[in-house]
Design an enzyme around this catalytic site. Structure first.
Site, PDB file in Angstrom:
ATOM      1  CG  HIS A  98       4.853   3.934   1.147  1.00  0.00           C
ATOM      2  ND1 HIS A  98       5.052   2.946   0.233  1.00  0.00           N
ATOM      3  CD2 HIS A  98       4.094   3.401   2.122  1.00  0.00           C
ATOM      4  CE1 HIS A  98       4.410   1.846   0.640  1.00  0.00           C
ATOM      5  NE2 HIS A  98       3.820   2.106   1.788  1.00  0.00           N
ATOM      6  CD  GLU A 114       1.997  -4.113   3.296  1.00  0.00           C
ATOM      7  OE1 GLU A 114       1.087  -4.014   2.463  1.00  0.00           O
ATOM      8  OE2 GLU A 114       2.823  -3.207   3.476  1.00  0.00           O
ATOM      9  CG  ASP A 116       1.689   1.898   5.464  1.00  0.00           C
ATOM     10  OD1 ASP A 116       1.339   0.801   5.919  1.00  0.00           O
ATOM     11  OD2 ASP A 116       2.085   2.055   4.299  1.00  0.00           O
ATOM     12  CG  HIS A 175       2.433  -3.846   7.571  1.00  0.00           C
ATOM     13  ND1 HIS A 175       3.445  -2.918   7.523  1.00  0.00           N
ATOM     14  CD2 HIS A 175       1.426  -3.338   6.811  1.00  0.00           C
ATOM     15  CE1 HIS A 175       3.063  -1.900   6.772  1.00  0.00           C
ATOM     16  NE2 HIS A 175       1.849  -2.125   6.332  1.00  0.00           N
TER      17      HIS A 175
END
Lengths: 347, 358
Positions: free
Chosen positions: B331, B220, B186, B72
């Site tokens: 995150h 995502e 990420d 993603h």
């Protein structure tokens, strides 16, 4: 050097409380030229002197603390992690995933660890992890760490600087080196013969753990009177009450039992005469600054406290307004050249 | 396979791409892969789908088998939800960000193509009551400070709905500079691996027996999953999701909760909170890794989830395999991964796809 550049350069220096000598050479390089003499006293205050050229001139002290909050290595763990303790008032809530520099035999980079969500029990979801539960991830081995940064090595926020809108800037350690920059900037633009006395600029140590540097530097210098500069928390959301010291409101001049009323009034008059923006702060008992110490040093040193409004104090992104910084710098100009004040307070 | 530096990954992590605003990332990826595949399409939700066609002897051009590789493009971020009269921005997170990693972090917001800086702020320690000091500040009590002195001034730059992402540089650190710190690893690391595998496959002499679809997907992080749309379009026989997975191989965490270990290779997930993966695909991947002596590990904790959950359920159903880079502080503004793991993932996925074992 422009004021903004000076603020950023001074604030980027590493000066975690107790390690103020780490950047002594760089400090000298940055501001030494503005002064005639300088020395570092026994506990680490950096004193810079600009002389007016007259015999027996009054001694005017400008005090600003050089130290900044930080951390210290308290233990070395397996896997390249360091346990840490705070130096000064560090809010553990801002530390997770913060980036730091460990000032060992060489400077190394680290990230403060954070807990992945799957490991946080619902019952602990709102509990703050204390600094003693956090570690710094260095990616080095335990052996490497033992050699480079043994227990006791200072740690500081990674220097960074961000331009915000409207001439406001964010960075680490504007508390209190932004004020120091204002004073140095002012003194760099004044001819010595205009000074109302010999200027002792005290870049003090250990303010963040109790103001001991202010006490000893004032004792050593024995000035006739003093202006202490510090930063002051600006009103922010979630704080109740009046919106004091907001960014852009100019210098905050304190009214307090520990500062001298008459000197404070005369300093306000300087602002009024020169249209320097200021607001008043009522701090009846404790100003939480070096002024607490200078006022009662030796036989008592008449002191005035002028502060720079600041948001996010004790974080790596302290925010100030360059307009306020220019106002403070302008006030320093007027203060060190004021014959009225030196006539009243000069011995 | 020769490794380039991590220059491509660095560029990818620095791009602006919160969920729903992946255009900058998508444009960059397209600019990188032109000439490295047979076709590029951009679908209606914003996914980029690049195809490397099969050219093998047994390739059935009438009804080709299809493999989808997926990563993603979007990253977690923030969205302005209100502007106070004093010029502070209230915000909500885009995707899951713990309030523990929000305070004192730099963000960059983008409105009408103009970027401005902000600081996620909350009450300074001096202004907190004793009770407040012991409690995590919820995001609802934080605000973004862009330096504005009034709502009017703030509105010149942002409006309700303006989005932002962490501002964080790309740092190599640790022994031999093996660790990488950046925002948005990420899942830009998945995107970087896909681009490099695509180039290698497309320019190699070896013809594959199936078409390979590289899906760079959107959204995502908010669970809406552009990947399910991509999978519906592609209808793959098998899909490999390249991801990063949250691990806790840090001091003070017991072995049983660590999930996986940095430096021990890509992580193969057998089950997470969204998916029970295709056992056969996982076993093939483990066998290929064994044969080629590529480091690989099995995820040791049932947690998290990714696009696999949506891909598996797409169309008439798809077999899925997820290979993830173990990632610390996911995150947050400072994700940390191991360079060797990214290289190992690249080797393994290339061996799987080029080896024709799927």
């Amino acid at each position: 050097m422009e004021l903004k550049e000076l603020i950023v350069s001074l604030s980027s220096l590493m000066s975690v409380t107790g390690s103020e000598n780490y950047s002594a050479d760089k400090l000298q390089e940055l501001i030494g030229d503005v002064f005639d003499e300088s020395y570092t006293d026994k506990i680490g205050n950096h004193i810079f002197i600009k002389r007016c050229g007259r015999e027996n001139a009054p001694k005017i002290m400008i005090d600003c603390h050089f130290d900044e909050i930080g951390m210290i290595v308290s233990d070395i763990c397996e896997g390249g992690f360091l346990r840490i303790a705070n130096i000064g008032g560090v809010d553990a809530k801002i530390l997770q995933s913060a980036e730091v520099i460990i000032y060992g035999s060489r400077e190394i980079y680290g990230v403060i660890s954070s807990t992945p969500p799957h490991l946080i029990k619902p019952a602990d979801a709102s509990k703050v992890k204390g600094i003693n539960e956090l570690t710094v991830d260095t990616g080095l081995t335990k052996e490497e760490l033992e050699e480079i940064c043994p227990i006791g090595t200072p740690i500081g926020f990674k220097p960074s600087y961000t331009e915000l809108i409207g001439g406001r800037i964010a960075g680490k350690a504007f508390d209190d080196k932004a004020c120091g920059a204002c004073a140095v900037y002012a003194l760099s633009r004044i001819d010595a013969n205009k000074l109302a006395g010999d200027i002792y600029f005290a870049f003090t140590t250990r303010e963040e753990v109790g103001g001991f540097g202010a006490a000893t530097s004032a004792y050593g210098i024995d000035p006739d009177y003093a202006l202490v500069m510090d930063v002051t928390n600006s009103w922010v959301p979630e704080v109740e009450g009046k919106k004091w010291s907001i960014i852009g409101s100019g210098v905050a001049i304190s009214v307090s039992a520990v500062t001298n009323r008459k000197l404070t009034k005369m300093t306000r008059a300087l602002c009024d005469e020169s249209n320097i923006k200021y607001t008043l702060r009522a701090e009846p008992n404790n100003t939480g600054t070096d002024a607490n110490k200078t006022g009662t040093t030796r036989a008592g040193i008449p002191t005035v406290l002028a502060s720079l409004p600041l948001r996010n104090m004790h974080t790596s992104n302290e925010i100030i307004s360059l307009d306020d910084a220019h106002a403070l710098s302008e006030l320093i100009c007027k203060f060190v050249t004021s014959k009225e004040i030196s006539e009243v307070f000069g011995r | 396979m020769k490794y380039k530096s991590f220059e491509l990954l660095e560029k990818l992590t620095l791009l602006f791409g919160p969920s729903g605003c992946e255009d900058e990332v998508a444009d960059f990826i397209v600019s990188q892969i032109e000439g490295d595949c047979d076709s590029i399409t951009r679908d209606r939700v914003g996914n980029i789908i690049a195809k490397v066609s099969g050219r093998g002897i047994e390739y059935n051009s009438g009804n080709p088998k299809k493999v989808m590789i997926c990563a993603h493009m979007d990253e977690v971020g923030i969205m302005v939800s209100d502007i106070t009269e004093e010029g502070y921005l209230r915000f909500s997170t885009v995707g899951g960000i713990s309030p523990t990693v929000l305070p004192d972090k730099k963000v960059v917001l983008c409105e009408n193509g103009k970027m401005i800086n902000g600081i996620i702020s909350s009450k300074a320690i001096h202004l907190q009551s004793t009770e407040e000091r012991g409690k995590i500040t919820p995001a609802s009590k934080m605000y973004i400070d862009i330096g504005a002195k009034s709502e009017e001034e703030a509105r010149e730059y942002v409006e309700i709905g303006t989005v932002g992402v962490f501002a964080s540089d790309f740092v190599r650190f640790g022994t031999e500079d093996k660790l990488i710190k950046a925002k948005a690893l990420d899942d830009r690391l998945g995107c970087a691996i896909m681009i490099e595998i695509m180039r290698e496959l497309y320019h190699s002499d070896k013809g594959l027996e199936y078409d390979v679809y590289f899906a760079f997907t959107c959204c995502e992080e908010i669970g809406i999953s552009g990947a399910s749309v991509a999978a519906n379009t592609i209808c793959p026989d098998a899909a490999i999701v390249l991801e990063s997975t949250a691990v806790a191989d840090i001091a003070g965490v017991p072995e049983a909760s660590r999930v996986a270990t940095l430096g021990e290779g890509g992580t193969i997930t057998l089950m997470d909170r969204g998916t029970i993966y295709d056992r056969n695909l996982a076993e093939i991947a483990l066998a290929v890794a064994g044969n080629k002596e590529i480091k690989v590990q099995i995820k040791k904790y049932i947690s998290g989830g990714n696009d696999s959950a949506n891909i598996q359920k797409s169309g008439k159903g798809t077999k899925v395999l997820a290979i993830s880079a173990p990632s610390r502080y996911i995150h947050s503004s400072a994700n940390v991964v191991h360079a060797d793991d990214i290289n190992a993932m690249r080797d393994l996925v290339y061996a799987l796809v080029a080896g024709g074992k799927l």
